[in-house]
Design an enzyme around this catalytic site. Structure first.
Site, short mmCIF file in Angstrom:
data_model
loop_
_atom_site.label_atom_id
_atom_site.label_comp_id
_atom_site.label_asym_id
_atom_site.label_seq_id
_atom_site.Cartn_x
_atom_site.Cartn_y
_atom_site.Cartn_z
N CYS A 129 -7.83 -16.50 70.25
CA CYS A 129 -8.13 -17.59 69.29
C CYS A 129 -6.88 -18.38 68.88
O CYS A 129 -7.00 -19.45 68.29
CB CYS A 129 -8.83 -17.03 68.07
N HIS A 266 -8.07 -22.20 62.49
CA HIS A 266 -9.04 -21.59 63.41
C HIS A 266 -10.33 -21.34 62.64
O HIS A 266 -10.32 -20.86 61.50
CB HIS A 266 -8.46 -20.27 63.94
N ASN A 296 -17.58 -19.51 65.79
CA ASN A 296 -16.21 -19.25 66.22
C ASN A 296 -16.11 -19.52 67.73
O ASN A 296 -16.69 -18.78 68.52
CB ASN A 296 -15.86 -17.79 65.90
O1 UT7 Z 1 -11.58 -15.25 65.96
C1 UT7 Z 1 -10.77 -14.14 65.80
C2 UT7 Z 1 -10.68 -13.79 64.42
N1 UT7 Z 1 -11.93 -13.18 63.96
C3 UT7 Z 1 -12.15 -13.17 62.68
O2 UT7 Z 1 -11.41 -13.74 61.96
C4 UT7 Z 1 -13.32 -12.37 62.13
C5 UT7 Z 1 -12.87 -11.62 60.90
N2 UT7 Z 1 -13.88 -10.82 60.25
C6 UT7 Z 1 -14.95 -11.36 59.63
O3 UT7 Z 1 -15.16 -12.55 59.67
C7 UT7 Z 1 -15.86 -10.45 58.85
O4 UT7 Z 1 -15.27 -9.18 58.72
C8 UT7 Z 1 -17.27 -10.29 59.49
C9 UT7 Z 1 -18.03 -11.59 59.35
C10 UT7 Z 1 -17.15 -9.91 60.94
C11 UT7 Z 1 -18.07 -9.19 58.77
O5 UT7 Z 1 -18.15 -9.49 57.38
P1 UT7 Z 1 -17.87 -8.35 56.30
O6 UT7 Z 1 -18.09 -8.94 54.99
O7 UT7 Z 1 -16.51 -7.77 56.60
O8 UT7 Z 1 -19.04 -7.35 56.60
P2 UT7 Z 1 -18.93 -5.79 56.96
O9 UT7 Z 1 -18.42 -5.62 58.33
O10 UT7 Z 1 -18.25 -5.09 55.84
O11 UT7 Z 1 -20.46 -5.38 56.93
C12 UT7 Z 1 -21.22 -5.38 55.70
C13 UT7 Z 1 -22.63 -4.98 55.98
C14 UT7 Z 1 -22.75 -3.70 56.81
O12 UT7 Z 1 -23.86 -2.97 56.32
P3 UT7 Z 1 -23.62 -1.71 55.35
O13 UT7 Z 1 -22.74 -0.77 56.13
O14 UT7 Z 1 -22.92 -2.27 54.14
O15 UT7 Z 1 -24.99 -1.22 55.11
C15 UT7 Z 1 -23.09 -4.23 58.19
O16 UT7 Z 1 -23.83 -3.31 58.94
O17 UT7 Z 1 -23.29 -6.01 56.73
C16 UT7 Z 1 -23.94 -5.44 57.85
N3 UT7 Z 1 -23.99 -6.42 58.92
C17 UT7 Z 1 -25.00 -7.28 59.10
N4 UT7 Z 1 -26.15 -7.47 58.44
C18 UT7 Z 1 -26.96 -8.44 58.86
C19 UT7 Z 1 -23.05 -6.65 59.87
N5 UT7 Z 1 -23.43 -7.67 60.66
C20 UT7 Z 1 -24.64 -8.06 60.22
C21 UT7 Z 1 -25.54 -9.06 60.62
N6 UT7 Z 1 -26.69 -9.22 59.92
N7 UT7 Z 1 -25.30 -9.89 61.68
#
Ligand code: UT7
Length: 339
Positions: A129, A266, A296
């Site tokens: 990225c 980005h 993204n």
């Molecule tokens: O391009 C390269 C750079 N990439 C990035 O910059 C990405 C960086 N990371 C992020 O943008 C975020 O960490 C994410 C968008 C990937 C995830 O967001 P988050 O707020 O960190 O969520 P999380 O991983 O802590 O997940 C929270 C909850 C989990 O459920 P529990 O364990 O709390 O019950 C996940 O299982 O959200 C759940 N979850 C979803 N729910 C519905 C994860 N993905 C999904 C989904 N739909 N698609």
């Protein structure tokens, strides 16, 4: 007199097929996986993304973006002596997507009765990225030392090809697209127009938090050829390194955040962009946001956002932009450019 690499044209391209969050909900439901528009919008800001059709490749998107950028720059491919494509989703293992792109641009030019442009240098940059920031940095250096006069720098990605549609934590985040700029050498006193400073970095110890671990060997894919990401680890690291790179690039340009008209980061997650803007004390009104429309698109996201902002009339001649990228590797960097 100082020699600068000036952006004289921008262009971008998106596949025709657009998928809303509702479409992703329906797609994942066929696999028994739950997601929702609310979750995706609240956690990422993404509402829409584009996926390429079968039989099309990163070079096809790059071609369309470059034709548009060359048109905006009033240049022909024969005027270009350097092509850099930033991609992690190349058409082939080799040759580079840049050489395939050169052939496509050349064939189109010849069909129009123009010179072919064959013979320019062409190579890919692989910094995920951050690839477009790396590509701009290399092109700027080559233009400054006189080994190139006009360059096409392109970010082109087809991440839909490397997504695991059984993994809801990643497959809803990414999209396909391409963006391109034409850079031209110019000499003048004072600060720009042109690239004023660059700052790029990598730290390979973070490979496991964002990678596609598979490869082709012995005629077979070995390992897993789909994207793996520890979202929270990437998120935390991203906000910190983006602040550092921005401050270093600004200091090298002899500027502060007050001198910046637009931050074009980005486009991975609206919350990362908000966090970075807050740390840099930049109001959100100065941040170009396209993640809602494109998702993204990895190396394509910054040039796509730049072209979008140019076409919308947001970015104007004479304005100063801070571009910054972060991604797999871990890689990160920033560029300050005056339009
Ligand atoms: O391009 C390269 C750079 N990439 C990035 O910059 C990405 C960086 N990371 C992020 O943008 C975020 O960490 C994410 C968008 C990937 C995830 O967001 P988050 O707020 O960190 O969520 P999380 O991983 O802590 O997940 C929270 C909850 C989990 O459920 P529990 O364990 O709390 O019950 C996940 O299982 O959200 C759940 N979850 C979803 N729910 C519905 C994860 N993905 C999904 C989904 N739909 N698609």
């Amino acid at each position: 007199m100082t020699r600068y690499a000036k952006i004289i044209g921008t262009g971008s391209a998106l596949p025709a097929k657009a998928l809303s969050n509702g479409d992703m909900v329906a797609l994942l439901a066929t696999k028994g996986i739950e997601t929702s528009d609310e979750w995706i919008v609240e956690r990422t800001g993404i509402r829409n993304r584009h996926f390429i059709e079968d039989g099309q490749y990163a070079s096809d998107l790059a071609f369309a973006a470059c034709e548009s950028a060359l048109g905006a720059a009033a240049c022909k491919i024969a005027d270009i002596d350097l092509i850099i494509v930033a991609t992690s989703t190349p058409d082939m293992v080799f040759p580079s997507t840049a050489t395939i792109l050169q052939r496509k641009l050349s064939e189109a030019a010849v069909a129009r009765g123009e010179p072919s442009g064959a013979g320019s240098a062409a190579f890919d940059v692989q910094a995920v990225c951050s690839g477009f920031i790396y590509g701009l940095t290399v092109a700027d250096a080559m233009i400054k030392v006189g080994s190139a006069r006009r360059a096409l720098v392109v970010g082109a990605e087809v991440f839909s090809r490397i997504l695991d549609f059984n993994d809801r934590t990643t497959c809803v985040l990414f999209g396909d697209g391409a963006g391109a700029v034409v850079l031209e050498a110019c000499e003048h006193e004072g600060q720009g127009p042109g690239i004023l400073s660059t700052d790029i970095h990598a730290d390979g110890k973070y490979t496991p938090i964002l990678c596609v671990p598979g490869w082709v060997a012995g005629g077979q894919v070995t390992g897993d050829p789909t994207l793996k990401m520890d979202g929270q680890a990437v998120f935390k690291l991203a906000v910190g390194v983006l602040e550092d790179a921005a401050k270093t690039a600004l200091a090298r340009a002899g500027m502060s955040t007050q001198d910046i008209d637009w931050l074009i980061p980005h486009q991975a997650n609206i919350r990362i962009m908000q966090g970075t803007a807050r740390k840099l004390k930049l109001p959100l009104s100065k941040v170009v946001v396209t993640v809602d429309q494109h998702g993204n698109t990895s190396a394509a996201s910054i040039p796509l956002a730049l072209d979008h902002a140019v076409k919308q009339g947001q970015v104007q001649p004479g304005q100063t932009l801070l571009l910054e990228g972060v991604g797999g590797g871990f890689t990160w960097g920033a560029v300050v450019v005056r339009m």
